[in-house]
Design an enzyme around this catalytic site. Structure first.
Site, PDB file in Angstrom:
ATOM      1  N   ASP A 253       0.887  -1.160   0.000  1.00 32.99           N
ATOM      2  CA  ASP A 253       0.000   0.000   0.000  1.00 32.99           C
ATOM      3  C   ASP A 253       0.929   1.214   0.000  1.00 32.99           C
ATOM      4  OD1 ASP A 253      -1.654   2.126   0.653  1.00 32.99           O
ATOM      5  OD2 ASP A 253      -2.883   0.944   2.035  1.00 32.99           O
TER       6      ASP A 253
ATOM      7  N   ASP B 296      -6.679  -0.879  -2.130  1.00 32.97           N
ATOM      8  CA  ASP B 296      -5.665   0.181  -2.062  1.00 32.97           C
ATOM      9  C   ASP B 296      -4.237  -0.372  -2.081  1.00 32.97           C
ATOM     10  OD1 ASP B 296      -5.526  -0.918   0.447  1.00 32.97           O
ATOM     11  OD2 ASP B 296      -5.806   0.961   1.531  1.00 32.97           O
ATOM     12  N   ASP B 297      -4.067  -1.630  -2.522  1.00 31.33           N
ATOM     13  CA  ASP B 297      -2.731  -2.218  -2.571  1.00 31.33           C
ATOM     14  C   ASP B 297      -2.257  -2.363  -4.010  1.00 31.33           C
ATOM     15  OD1 ASP B 297      -1.883  -3.562   0.320  1.00 31.33           O
ATOM     16  OD2 ASP B 297      -4.014  -3.149   0.077  1.00 31.33           O
TER      17      ASP B 297
ATOM     18  N   GLN C 236       2.439   4.087   3.101  1.00 30.64           N
ATOM     19  CA  GLN C 236       1.945   3.351   4.293  1.00 30.64           C
ATOM     20  C   GLN C 236       2.727   2.073   4.627  1.00 30.64           C
ATOM     21  OE1 GLN C 236      -2.459   2.849   5.005  1.00 30.64           O
ATOM     22  NE2 GLN C 236      -1.998   0.696   4.673  1.00 30.64           N
TER      23      GLN C 236
ATOM     24  N   TYR D  87      -0.419  -0.792  14.929  1.00 28.64           N
ATOM     25  CA  TYR D  87      -1.257  -0.949  13.744  1.00 28.64           C
ATOM     26  C   TYR D  87      -0.940   0.140  12.730  1.00 28.64           C
ATOM     27  CZ  TYR D  87      -5.192  -1.132  10.592  1.00 28.64           C
ATOM     28  OH  TYR D  87      -5.953  -1.220   9.452  1.00 28.64           O
TER      29      TYR D  87
ATOM     30  N   LYS E  89      -3.608  -3.052   7.288  1.00 28.37           N
ATOM     31  CA  LYS E  89      -3.703  -4.504   7.333  1.00 28.37           C
ATOM     32  C   LYS E  89      -2.731  -5.119   6.329  1.00 28.37           C
ATOM     33  CE  LYS E  89      -5.552  -7.210  10.153  1.00 28.37           C
ATOM     34  NZ  LYS E  89      -5.156  -7.094  11.554  1.00 28.37           N
TER      35      LYS E  89
ATOM     36  N   GLN F 156      -3.880 -27.954 -11.961  1.00 30.89           N
ATOM     37  CA  GLN F 156      -4.104 -28.987 -12.994  1.00 30.89           C
ATOM     38  C   GLN F 156      -2.997 -30.034 -13.067  1.00 30.89           C
ATOM     39  OE1 GLN F 156      -7.699 -27.132 -14.374  1.00 30.89           O
ATOM     40  NE2 GLN F 156      -6.964 -29.153 -14.773  1.00 30.89           N
TER      41      GLN F 156
ATOM     42  N   ASP G 144     -15.148   0.453   5.161  1.00 31.45           N
ATOM     43  CA  ASP G 144     -13.872   0.121   4.495  1.00 31.45           C
ATOM     44  C   ASP G 144     -13.838  -1.348   4.058  1.00 31.45           C
ATOM     45  OD1 ASP G 144     -13.039   2.698   4.690  1.00 31.45           O
ATOM     46  OD2 ASP G 144     -11.404   2.329   6.096  1.00 31.45           O
TER      47      ASP G 144
ATOM     48  N   TYR H 140      -2.487  -3.839  19.378  1.00 29.82           N
ATOM     49  CA  TYR H 140      -1.684  -3.093  18.409  1.00 29.82           C
ATOM     50  C   TYR H 140      -2.398  -1.845  17.899  1.00 29.82           C
ATOM     51  CZ  TYR H 140       1.526  -6.971  18.405  1.00 29.82           C
ATOM     52  OH  TYR H 140       2.436  -7.910  18.794  1.00 29.82           O
TER      53      TYR H 140
HETATM   54  P1  13P Z   1      -6.230 -32.451 -15.429  1.00 33.97           P
HETATM   55  O1  13P Z   1      -6.067 -33.788 -14.784  1.00 33.97           O
HETATM   56  O2  13P Z   1      -5.633 -32.362 -16.790  1.00 33.97           O
HETATM   57  O3  13P Z   1      -5.786 -31.348 -14.532  1.00 33.97           O
HETATM   58  O4  13P Z   1      -7.820 -32.228 -15.708  1.00 33.97           O
HETATM   59  C1  13P Z   1      -8.707 -32.240 -14.687  1.00 33.97           C
HETATM   60  C2  13P Z   1     -10.027 -31.732 -15.179  1.00 33.97           C
HETATM   61  O5  13P Z   1     -10.582 -32.196 -16.136  1.00 33.97           O
HETATM   62  C3  13P Z   1     -10.613 -30.629 -14.410  1.00 33.97           C
HETATM   63  O6  13P Z   1     -11.966 -30.464 -14.572  1.00 33.97           O
HETATM   64  P1  13P Z   2      -5.438  -0.904   4.498  1.00 28.35           P
HETATM   65  O1  13P Z   2      -4.584  -1.861   5.288  1.00 28.35           O
HETATM   66  O2  13P Z   2      -6.060  -1.565   3.306  1.00 28.35           O
HETATM   67  O3  13P Z   2      -4.672   0.316   4.161  1.00 28.35           O
HETATM   68  O4  13P Z   2      -6.675  -0.491   5.402  1.00 28.35           O
HETATM   69  C1  13P Z   2      -6.421   0.234   6.543  1.00 28.35           C
HETATM   70  C2  13P Z   2      -7.627   0.534   7.352  1.00 28.35           C
HETATM   71  O5  13P Z   2      -7.466   0.793   8.531  1.00 28.35           O
HETATM   72  C3  13P Z   2      -8.959   0.504   6.755  1.00 28.35           C
HETATM   73  O6  13P Z   2      -9.970   0.884   7.645  1.00 28.35           O
HETATM   74 MG    MG Z   3      -4.434   1.806   2.938  1.00 29.32          MG
HETATM   75 MG    MG Z   4      -5.077  -2.414   1.702  1.00 29.20          MG
END
Ligand code: 13P
Ligand code: 13P
Ligand code: MG
Ligand code: MG
Length: 371
Positions: free
Chosen positions: A11, A52-53, A94, A228, A231, A241, A286, A354
């Site tokens: 962020d 926001d990242d 941040q 803090y 996050k 696969q 948020d 925190y």
């Molecule tokens: P693979 O074994 O080739 O990953 O295929 C699995 C499949 O058919 C998923 O739906």
């Molecule tokens: P971020 O970690 O995404 O910046 O969010 C911080 C926050 O406190 C949101 O309320």
């Molecule tokens: Mg942020």
């Molecule tokens: Mg964030």
């Protein structure tokens, strides 16, 4: 020839509070990675946002923990943070908690997930990136994907998966790790990973041949900063696969929402909402915490691309099949928000240590008397 998939995120500052990375910063990230590609440091890249990242997905041949790759990410974040400061964007810089770059961004604030692989005939991947939550958000889906035969049919019907998977679990409190084997130690595994606030799944291998198939970022910003600061907003790389869970098996845990820690001020339990890139932006309280999933294939050291050289990336949650989870998330969000600051809507006491709450309660210290 080995190929490395690196996703490094931070962020660096956002537009309208903690809502979204503005396009201008995404473009700045793209320019920086394009130059690195022109110089031959990386082979392909994709820059996107999880709320926001700012997320830098890079495919290269330099291996994990490579100084040049980490320096590229760090410098890109520094440039973006400088722009964010200039524009007085919210929380500019941040997650850039340390100043002197010492060769690896781990422990400096940004989140990192890297996987070095020997390419198979065809190699599909999903990168998950979440906002307003912590690394523990991956515990539940990873157990479902790699240990639960009700989720992954391949565990039952694909002979190459019969041996199960091994999970590396990190104890973030004591900075220790342990490897547990599934199905043999499934109950112990769930015993640990059920404590999502402390134990995080960091790596998963196929047991029979140690094929690495998942890595997650396990940064705990509050432990680095001692308070803090935002996050952790984790990322994960999952390989799919051909003897590993199919793409559809990796996505099925997101058919329903589930609760994660984070949301407002990182201090609340909230329902995780799988969203398309277009809806990768938090609003209500948020949140609700959101997760995006990018699908791509690796081809000769690059993200598969045709003559245009534009990486072929698919937005996996851009699908009405996830409308149910989104609807559930809104309903659960409204239920928890009715509870305000009362547990379990708010996270436990230990996590609150925190935050700024202890400073407020400090005021009452002298007024307590024996009861
Ligand atoms: P693979 O074994 O080739 O990953 O295929 C699995 C499949 O058919 C998923 O739906
Ligand atoms: P971020 O970690 O995404 O910046 O969010 C911080 C926050 O406190 C949101 O309320
Ligand atoms: Mg942020
Ligand atoms: Mg964030």
């Amino acid at each position: 020839m080995k190929t490395t998939i690196s996703i490094i995120k931070a962020d660096v500052g956002s537009l309208v509070g903690h809502h979204v990375v503005p396009e201008q910063l995404v473009e700045l990230g793209e320019k920086s990675l394009r130059e690195a590609q022109d110089k031959g440091l990386i082979n392909s890249y994709h820059v996107f946002n999880a709320g926001d990242d700012l997320e830098l997905l890079m495919v290269h041949q330099k291996g994990e923990k490579n100084k040049g790759i980490h320096r590229l990410a760090w410098n890109t974040f520094q440039k973006a943070a400088a722009k964010a400061k200039q524009l007085k964007l919210y929380g500019a810089g941040q997650d850039l908690l340390k100043t002197a770059f010492s060769g690896n961004v781990r422990g400096m604030g940004p989140g990192v997930a890297e996987m070095e692989i020997e390419e198979r005939g065809s190699d599909p991947f999903i990168v998950f990136a979440a906002d307003k939550t912590a690394a523990g958000a991956f515990n539940y889906p990873m157990v479902r994907i790699f240990a639960d035969p009700f989720t992954t049919a391949g565990l039952v019907i694909d002979p190459s998966m019969l041996g199960g998977f091994k999970f590396e679990v990190l104890d973030t409190k004591n900075n220790m790790k342990v490897v547990l084997r599934c199905p043999e130690e499934m109950y112990e595994l769930i015993g640990l990973l059920g404590t999502t606030t402390r134990y995080n799944v960091s790596r998963i291998w196929r047991s029979k041949d140690n094929l690495l198939c998942t890595v997650t970022s396990t940064t705990k910003l509050s432990l680095i900063a001692g308070k803090y600061v935002g996050k952790d907003d984790p990322v994960a790389i999952v390989r799919a696969q051909h003897g590993l869970p199919a793409i559809g098996e990796i996505l099925v845990p997101f058919l329903h929402t589930y609760f994660v820690e984070g949301w407002m001020r990182g201090s609340h339990w909230g329902p995780l909402m799988p969203v398309s890139l277009k809806n990768s932006k938090c609003t209500v309280f948020d949140g609700p915490p959101r997760i995006v999933a990018l699908g791509f294939q690796v081809c000769n050291g690059k993200i598969a691309a045709d003559e245009s050289a534009i990486p072929m990336i698919k937005d996996m949650f851009d699908d009405p099949a996830f409308d149910l989870a989104r609807q559930e998330a809104v309903e659960m969000a409204s239920m928890f928000r009715r509870m305000g600051e009362f547990q379990p809507a708010r996270v436990g006491e230990e996590a609150m240590e925190y935050t700024t709450l202890p400073r407020i309660l400090e005021k009452l210290k002298g007024r307590f008397e024996p009861a």
